[in-house]
Enzyme design. Structure first.
Site: not given
Length: 271
Positions: A41, A52
């Site tokens: 990815e 994140d």
């Protein structure tokens, strides 16, 4: 569509385009292919991601500081196309930072032309997703959809119906790299719910750091595990020590799948 994860338990890893630098990233991808990692990815870096944790945010900041753009990421995908025997590259693009300024049509067309094995649209509002699904379908670009283990039935249904590469099942809310290991008992019901909606593979991530975590994901019925923060952290640590990033990540991949037999490395081209 060929199965992204032909031999369970499958493995997908995340790295930002441009971190490590592309000359190193090319070698990392070759190593991942030799170790039969199923999917890379590849994130097109974007700032200030609320999903994140600090490890991946530092990586994105380094890649952005180096000037990495969508076009650089897709040039990497094009270089990888046809060179790898096993590894597929999926492009993760953020709606606000990467897609909206360029238009969905332009981004989908560019990702499809690069030879990417799929696209994951991050952070898109509900109003923007139908156009993405339609344009990806028209371009023949497989789609990675996402949902949480605790998502509403409507969100799970959307993920199941529109997945043509795989469904990324996020094991828990919160920033990446900060949560607990996956719980097979808690994941079994959402995996089963997705199975009733789609023939696409299911890959579970967030909290996957070790071989035991990969086994937990597989025990829940998922086809693959997604490892992000642990991969980025290993690359960061190797680079900070002035070490070999490729070797550091090869060691991590071996740790994640200790019983997986590595295929013979690719032949070395002679100039």
């Amino acid at each position: 569509m060929a199965d992204m994860f032909p031999r369970p338990p499958g493995l997908a890893v995340f790295l930002n385009a441009g971190d490590p630098p592309f000359d190193v990233l090319d070698d990392v991808a070759d190593m991942l292919d030799d170790h039969e990692v199923d999917v890379l990815e590849l994130g097109v870096p974007f700032p200030d991601s609320i999903s994140d944790g600090p490890v991946i945010r530092r990586s994105a900041d380094r890649a952005l500081a180096a000037g990495t753009e969508l076009e650089d990421a897709l040039a990497f995908v094009e270089r990888a196309r046809g060179r790898h025997r096993h590894l597929r590259v999926v492009v993760l693009a953020d709606w606000a930072h990467t897609v909206r300024p360029r238009s969905t049509a332009r981004v989908v067309t560019a990702i499809a032309a690069s030879g990417a094995a799929g696209a994951l649209l991050h952070g898109a509002p509900p109003r923007a997703r139908p156009e993405f699904y339609d344009r990806a379908g028209a371009a023949g670009l497989p789609v990675v959809t996402t949902c949480y283990a605790t998502s509403s039935p409507d969100v799970v249904a959307e993920a199941g119906v529109h997945a043509s590469a795989y469904v990324y099942l996020v094991t828990h809310y919160g920033p990446s790299g900060t949560g607990p290991p996956p719980d097979p008992a808690a994941l079994r019901a959402p995996v089963d719910a997705l199975r009733a909606l789609t023939d696409a593979p299911i890959a579970a991530g967030f909290g996957v750091r070790t071989a035991a975590d990969v086994a937990r994901v597989h025990a829940a019925g998922a086809d693959a595990a997604v490892v992000g923060s642990a991969v980025v952290a290993r690359a960061e640590a190797s680079s900070a020590r002035g070490g070999d990033v490729v070797a550091g990540l090869a060691s991590l991949v071996t740790e994640l799948r200790p019983h997986h037999r590595r295929r013979s490395p690719r032949p070395v081209a002679h100039l």
